[in-house]
Design a protein around this motif. Structure first.
Motif, PDB file in Angstrom:
ATOM      1  N   GLU A  78       0.887  -1.126  -0.014  1.00 56.20           N
ATOM      2  CA  GLU A  78      -0.020   0.032  -0.047  1.00 56.20           C
ATOM      3  C   GLU A  78       0.884   1.462   0.025  1.00 56.20           C
ATOM      4  O   GLU A  78       1.823   1.379   0.708  1.00 56.20           O
ATOM      5  N   ASP A  79       0.493   2.090  -0.663  1.00 59.43           N
ATOM      6  CA  ASP A  79       1.260   3.355  -1.015  1.00 59.43           C
ATOM      7  C   ASP A  79       0.258   4.594  -0.632  1.00 59.43           C
ATOM      8  O   ASP A  79      -0.414   4.823  -0.965  1.00 59.43           O
ATOM      9  N   THR A  80       0.676   5.645   0.317  1.00 57.53           N
ATOM     10  CA  THR A  80       0.087   6.465   0.757  1.00 57.53           C
ATOM     11  C   THR A  80       0.684   8.045   0.436  1.00 57.53           C
ATOM     12  O   THR A  80       1.655   8.239   1.307  1.00 57.53           O
ATOM     13  N   PRO A  81       0.583   8.422  -0.737  1.00 55.23           N
ATOM     14  CA  PRO A  81       1.530   9.565  -1.377  1.00 55.23           C
ATOM     15  C   PRO A  81       1.378  10.982  -0.596  1.00 55.23           C
ATOM     16  O   PRO A  81       2.395  11.450  -0.321  1.00 55.23           O
ATOM     17  N   ALA A  82       0.459  10.896   0.364  1.00 54.50           N
ATOM     18  CA  ALA A  82       0.169  12.181   0.938  1.00 54.50           C
ATOM     19  C   ALA A  82       1.142  12.320   2.191  1.00 54.50           C
ATOM     20  O   ALA A  82       1.724  13.409   2.116  1.00 54.50           O
ATOM     21  N   ASP A  83       1.531  11.208   2.709  1.00 50.84           N
ATOM     22  CA  ASP A  83       2.490  11.472   3.849  1.00 50.84           C
ATOM     23  C   ASP A  83       3.623  10.614   3.559  1.00 50.84           C
ATOM     24  O   ASP A  83       4.722  10.283   4.316  1.00 50.84           O
ATOM     25  N   ASP A  85       4.076   7.394   3.319  1.00 49.06           N
ATOM     26  CA  ASP A  85       4.255   6.140   4.133  1.00 49.06           C
ATOM     27  C   ASP A  85       3.714   5.131   3.074  1.00 49.06           C
ATOM     28  O   ASP A  85       3.111   5.274   2.088  1.00 49.06           O
ATOM     29  N   GLY A  86       3.840   3.915   3.583  1.00 48.75           N
ATOM     30  CA  GLY A  86       3.501   2.678   2.762  1.00 48.75           C
ATOM     31  C   GLY A  86       4.103   1.417   3.205  1.00 48.75           C
ATOM     32  O   GLY A  86       4.821   1.678   4.007  1.00 48.75           O
TER      33      GLY A  86
END
Length: 99
Positions: A78-83, A85-86
């Motif tokens: 999972e990739d969370t570009p906003a922060d 993190d992933g």
């Protein structure tokens, strides 16, 4: 770091730190040749592959056989570009042969 870069980096690491330190049997061309404890066999260092193990016809020039091998595969992530993190779950799939 991209998924492709991550997989390639882990594959290189696996080759240097795992595969290059062991020798395993190569399957004979004819499996009937390996029916008892006295058969002749050859050993090689396993090859680390990214994502899949190629068929015998598609092997890189310096690789004699697809087995033994270690395959580094992307399993989940999972990739969370906003922060930034992933997470990534990786599988090491090891293949060996011995009658």
């Amino acid at each position: 770091m991209s998924i492709v870069h991550l997989i390639d980096t882990l594959t290189e690491w696996a080759q240097k730190n795992v595969c290059d330190h062991i020798l395993l049997k190569v399957p004979p061309a004819n499996e009937e040749d390996a029916v008892d404890a006295g058969y002749d066999y050859q050993t090689v260092k396993p090859t680390a592959f990214s994502l899949f193990v190629p068929t015998s016809e598609k092997l890189p020039p310096n690789v004699k056989t697809p087995f033994p091998s270690l395959c580094v595969r992307f399993f989940n992530g999972e990739d969370t570009p906003a922060d930034g993190d992933g997470f990534v779950d990786i599988q090491f799939v090891f293949s060996a042969w011995d009658p």
